[in-house]
Design a protein around this motif. Structure first.
Motif, mmCIF file in Angstrom:
data_model
loop_
_atom_site.group_PDB
_atom_site.id
_atom_site.type_symbol
_atom_site.label_atom_id
_atom_site.label_comp_id
_atom_site.label_asym_id
_atom_site.label_seq_id
_atom_site.Cartn_x
_atom_site.Cartn_y
_atom_site.Cartn_z
ATOM 1 N N ALA A 208 0.464 -1.411 -0.275
ATOM 2 C CA ALA A 208 -0.201 0.226 0.285
ATOM 3 C C ALA A 208 0.732 1.591 0.179
ATOM 4 C CB ALA A 208 -0.978 -0.153 1.335
ATOM 5 N N PRO A 209 0.944 2.466 -0.409
ATOM 6 C CA PRO A 209 1.545 3.198 -0.853
ATOM 7 C C PRO A 209 1.772 4.269 0.414
ATOM 8 C CG PRO A 209 -0.402 3.418 -2.645
ATOM 9 C CD PRO A 209 -0.361 2.590 -1.348
ATOM 10 N N LYS A 210 0.669 4.192 1.554
ATOM 11 C CA LYS A 210 0.585 4.717 2.972
ATOM 12 C C LYS A 210 1.588 3.905 3.868
ATOM 13 C CE LYS A 210 -3.614 7.240 2.530
ATOM 14 N NZ LYS A 210 -5.164 7.462 3.624
ATOM 15 N N VAL A 211 1.602 2.352 3.226
ATOM 16 C CA VAL A 211 2.487 1.622 3.640
ATOM 17 C C VAL A 211 3.691 2.115 3.091
ATOM 18 C CG1 VAL A 211 3.737 0.010 4.788
ATOM 19 C CG2 VAL A 211 1.182 0.282 4.547
ATOM 20 N N ASN A 212 4.200 2.204 2.331
ATOM 21 C CA ASN A 212 5.380 2.417 1.742
ATOM 22 C C ASN A 212 6.253 4.011 2.637
ATOM 23 O OD1 ASN A 212 8.473 1.752 0.525
ATOM 24 N ND2 ASN A 212 6.816 2.251 -1.486
ATOM 25 N N ALA A 213 5.467 5.443 2.164
ATOM 26 C CA ALA A 213 5.477 6.470 2.952
ATOM 27 C C ALA A 213 5.713 6.964 4.510
ATOM 28 C CB ALA A 213 4.736 7.151 2.325
ATOM 29 N N LEU A 214 4.590 5.824 4.914
ATOM 30 C CA LEU A 214 5.311 5.246 6.054
ATOM 31 C C LEU A 214 6.813 4.783 7.024
ATOM 32 C CD1 LEU A 214 4.143 5.873 9.432
ATOM 33 C CD2 LEU A 214 2.953 3.600 8.876
ATOM 34 N N VAL A 215 7.272 3.885 6.205
ATOM 35 C CA VAL A 215 8.257 3.437 5.920
ATOM 36 C C VAL A 215 9.261 3.686 5.711
ATOM 37 C CG1 VAL A 215 9.927 1.359 4.980
ATOM 38 C CG2 VAL A 215 7.858 0.640 5.968
ATOM 39 N N ASN A 216 9.105 5.292 4.751
ATOM 40 C CA ASN A 216 10.089 6.232 4.144
ATOM 41 C C ASN A 216 9.919 7.415 5.859
ATOM 42 O OD1 ASN A 216 11.522 5.277 1.486
ATOM 43 N ND2 ASN A 216 9.346 5.892 0.649
ATOM 44 N N ILE A 217 9.001 7.373 5.790
ATOM 45 C CA ILE A 217 9.466 8.625 7.445
ATOM 46 C C ILE A 217 9.584 8.155 8.506
ATOM 47 C CG2 ILE A 217 7.860 9.679 8.769
ATOM 48 C CD1 ILE A 217 5.456 10.011 6.661
ATOM 49 N N ILE A 218 9.643 6.647 8.599
ATOM 50 C CA ILE A 218 10.073 6.035 10.186
ATOM 51 C C ILE A 218 12.137 5.542 9.604
ATOM 52 C CG2 ILE A 218 10.921 4.192 11.187
ATOM 53 C CD1 ILE A 218 7.920 4.225 11.307
ATOM 54 N N SER A 219 12.300 5.495 8.301
ATOM 55 C CA SER A 219 13.715 5.874 7.899
ATOM 56 C C SER A 219 14.389 6.884 7.844
ATOM 57 C CB SER A 219 13.954 5.137 6.455
ATOM 58 O OG SER A 219 13.058 3.477 5.985
ATOM 59 N N PHE B 167 14.961 2.013 4.045
ATOM 60 C CA PHE B 167 14.764 2.538 3.061
ATOM 61 C C PHE B 167 14.951 1.108 1.542
ATOM 62 C CE2 PHE B 167 16.224 7.065 4.417
ATOM 63 C CZ PHE B 167 15.377 7.268 4.639
ATOM 64 N N LEU B 168 15.717 1.097 2.315
ATOM 65 C CA LEU B 168 15.967 -0.665 1.215
ATOM 66 C C LEU B 168 14.886 -1.611 0.838
ATOM 67 C CD1 LEU B 168 18.089 -2.152 -0.426
ATOM 68 C CD2 LEU B 168 19.038 -3.757 1.527
ATOM 69 N N LEU B 169 14.419 -1.528 2.011
ATOM 70 C CA LEU B 169 13.295 -2.931 1.874
ATOM 71 C C LEU B 169 11.887 -1.348 1.183
ATOM 72 C CD1 LEU B 169 13.141 -4.043 5.353
ATOM 73 C CD2 LEU B 169 13.817 -5.264 3.025
ATOM 74 N N SER B 170 11.377 -0.232 1.252
ATOM 75 C CA SER B 170 10.294 0.043 0.373
ATOM 76 C C SER B 170 11.466 0.201 -1.122
ATOM 77 C CB SER B 170 11.014 1.848 0.869
ATOM 78 O OG SER B 170 10.155 3.124 0.464
ATOM 79 N N ALA B 171 12.892 0.522 -1.029
ATOM 80 C CA ALA B 171 12.598 0.511 -2.629
ATOM 81 C C ALA B 171 12.835 -0.596 -3.266
ATOM 82 C CB ALA B 171 14.992 0.867 -2.612
ATOM 83 N N LEU B 172 13.607 -2.241 -2.662
ATOM 84 C CA LEU B 172 12.847 -2.877 -3.298
ATOM 85 C C LEU B 172 11.189 -3.264 -3.174
ATOM 86 C CD1 LEU B 172 15.133 -5.467 -1.855
ATOM 87 C CD2 LEU B 172 15.342 -4.832 -3.624
ATOM 88 N N ALA B 173 10.395 -3.216 -2.156
ATOM 89 C CA ALA B 173 8.885 -2.463 -2.834
ATOM 90 C C ALA B 173 8.173 -2.382 -3.812
ATOM 91 C CB ALA B 173 7.846 -2.296 -1.496
ATOM 92 N N ASP B 174 8.841 -1.226 -4.122
ATOM 93 C CA ASP B 174 8.813 -0.210 -5.281
ATOM 94 C C ASP B 174 9.528 -1.119 -6.610
ATOM 95 O OD1 ASP B 174 7.646 2.009 -4.243
ATOM 96 O OD2 ASP B 174 9.608 3.137 -3.355
ATOM 97 N N TYR B 175 10.279 -1.272 -6.058
ATOM 98 C CA TYR B 175 10.669 -2.202 -7.360
ATOM 99 C C TYR B 175 10.244 -3.188 -7.964
ATOM 100 C CZ TYR B 175 14.074 -4.734 -10.515
ATOM 101 O OH TYR B 175 14.798 -5.653 -11.844
ATOM 102 N N TYR B 176 9.263 -4.094 -6.779
ATOM 103 C CA TYR B 176 8.694 -4.620 -7.715
ATOM 104 C C TYR B 176 7.730 -5.134 -7.627
ATOM 105 C CZ TYR B 176 12.887 -8.486 -6.408
ATOM 106 O OH TYR B 176 14.268 -8.994 -6.660
ATOM 107 N N SER B 177 7.197 -3.282 -7.354
ATOM 108 C CA SER B 177 5.333 -3.446 -7.964
ATOM 109 C C SER B 177 5.771 -2.864 -8.671
ATOM 110 C CB SER B 177 5.132 -2.339 -6.137
ATOM 111 O OG SER B 177 5.443 -1.221 -6.928
ATOM 112 N N HIS B 178 6.916 -2.061 -9.687
ATOM 113 C CA HIS B 178 6.302 -1.819 -11.395
ATOM 114 C C HIS B 178 6.771 -2.778 -12.033
ATOM 115 C CE1 HIS B 178 5.722 1.794 -8.538
ATOM 116 N NE2 HIS B 178 6.012 2.520 -9.280
#
Length: 61
Positions: free
Chosen positions: A6-17, A50-61
């Motif tokens: 979910a985009p909000k979860v990914n954004a939250l992970v970025n904020i926590i990072s 940050f790595l997990l967030s980037a990987l989630a973005d990569y695999y979602s596209h």
């Protein structure tokens, strides 16, 4: 199979990072130097998130 996060979860992970990097960097100031090890751990956690967030973005596209 496509991985989605979910985009909000990914954004939250970025904020926590970003917060872990910020607070980790403050622990390298001379007044808090006795907590430098905690700062290193925060940097490592922030990097992993940050790595997990980037990987989630990569695999979602």
């Amino acid at each position: 199979m496509k991985f989605t996060l979910a985009p909000k979860v990914n954004a939250l992970v970025n904020i926590i990072s970003a917060c872990t990097f910020f607070f980790g960097s403050t622990l390298f100031l001379p007044a808090f130097i006795e907590y430098a090890t905690v700062g290193v751990v925060l940097f490592m956690v922030g990097s992993l998130l940050f790595l997990l967030s980037a990987l989630a973005d990569y695999y979602s596209h």
